[in-house]
Scaffold this motif. Sequence first.
Motif, short mmCIF file in Angstrom:
data_model
loop_
_atom_site.label_atom_id
_atom_site.label_comp_id
_atom_site.label_asym_id
_atom_site.label_seq_id
_atom_site.Cartn_x
_atom_site.Cartn_y
_atom_site.Cartn_z
N ASP A 93 0.86 -1.18 0.00
CA ASP A 93 0.00 0.00 0.00
C ASP A 93 0.90 1.23 0.00
O ASP A 93 1.60 1.50 0.99
CB ASP A 93 -0.90 -0.01 1.24
N GLU A 94 0.90 1.96 -1.09
CA GLU A 94 1.77 3.13 -1.21
C GLU A 94 1.43 4.19 -0.16
O GLU A 94 2.31 4.87 0.37
CB GLU A 94 1.66 3.73 -2.61
N ARG A 95 0.14 4.32 0.14
CA ARG A 95 -0.24 5.29 1.16
C ARG A 95 0.33 4.92 2.52
O ARG A 95 0.75 5.80 3.29
CB ARG A 95 -1.76 5.40 1.26
N GLU A 96 0.34 3.63 2.83
CA GLU A 96 0.90 3.19 4.10
C GLU A 96 2.38 3.54 4.20
O GLU A 96 2.86 3.98 5.25
CB GLU A 96 0.71 1.68 4.26
N GLN A 97 3.10 3.38 3.08
CA GLN A 97 4.52 3.73 3.07
C GLN A 97 4.72 5.24 3.25
O GLN A 97 5.61 5.69 3.96
CB GLN A 97 5.16 3.27 1.76
N GLN A 98 3.86 6.02 2.60
CA GLN A 98 3.95 7.48 2.74
C GLN A 98 3.63 7.92 4.16
O GLN A 98 4.28 8.81 4.71
CB GLN A 98 2.98 8.15 1.76
N LEU A 99 2.62 7.28 4.76
CA LEU A 99 2.25 7.60 6.13
C LEU A 99 3.37 7.24 7.09
O LEU A 99 3.66 7.99 8.04
CB LEU A 99 0.96 6.87 6.51
N ALA A 110 0.60 3.69 11.03
CA ALA A 110 0.53 3.93 9.58
C ALA A 110 -0.42 2.95 8.91
O ALA A 110 -1.23 3.32 8.06
CB ALA A 110 1.92 3.83 8.98
N LYS A 111 -0.35 1.68 9.30
CA LYS A 111 -1.23 0.66 8.73
C LYS A 111 -2.69 0.94 9.09
O LYS A 111 -3.60 0.83 8.25
CB LYS A 111 -0.82 -0.73 9.21
#
Length: 273
Positions: free
Chosen positions: A33-39, A60-61
């Motif tokens: 999940d790219e958003r999870e990595q960004q978060l 983040a998850k």
Amino acid sequence: MNIWIPILILAAIGLIAGLGLAIASKVMAVPVDEREQQLRAALPGANCGACGFSGCDGYAKALADSTAESTALCAPGGAETAQKIADILGVKADAVTPKKALVRCRGCREYTQPRMRYTGLQSCRAANQLYGGPGACAYGCIGFGDCVQACDYGALSLREGVAAVDPERCTACGKCVKVCPKGLIELFPAGRTAAAVLCSSRDKGARTRAACRAGCIGCRKCEKLCEAVAVEVRSNLAHIDPEKCTGCGRCAQGCPQQCIALLPLAESPSHPS
């Protein structure tokens, strides 16, 4: 030719194995999940657990899969991190209530003395197993610095045998709260002036006074002085509701033990001579 044959066989085996691993990595790959990595990149990496999750990875998850709804759960990151999270998620940032760690004890060497000689492991948790520690007050700071060691920001130190917090360095991560065996440290709202009781003794007044000259004796004078009805004495100890407190300071001025202080506190209040 006898030399080349085994070389070619090994090369063929390596090629087949490499292709097999490449195919397996594609088939068995876990979706990212790219958003999870960004978060995760937006979070400070303290892994303190103050957000209520297992650390920065867990928060983040939870944000990515909408398990966590608030963007303001990261205490060390504060409002800046909350805004970064909101930008990634495309939502409005939640308001962050600033907090600082507060030690509810003033039992330094000037006001209290040890009741026994302790020669064991220099750890608050270990000493607490032996009759609540060596101090005369069974509720007071043991003063071996477990909280100091737990703080990653150098916000805690020992002053005259009692833990003290540097509000400029404190990020309200809560690690000191978790390690104090007496439960003397808590996170206190830091956005405005409010009164706080710097004592945790629940003994009756005479016993508290005998153990520590800076302890709350449950006299209820603060309770009577508070026009905002923010003070209540329970189990011989004054409690102040920071949400109701107006910061007028009448309770602090009228406390005979001077164990009430207005926060944020620039320096420790002096004890009457």
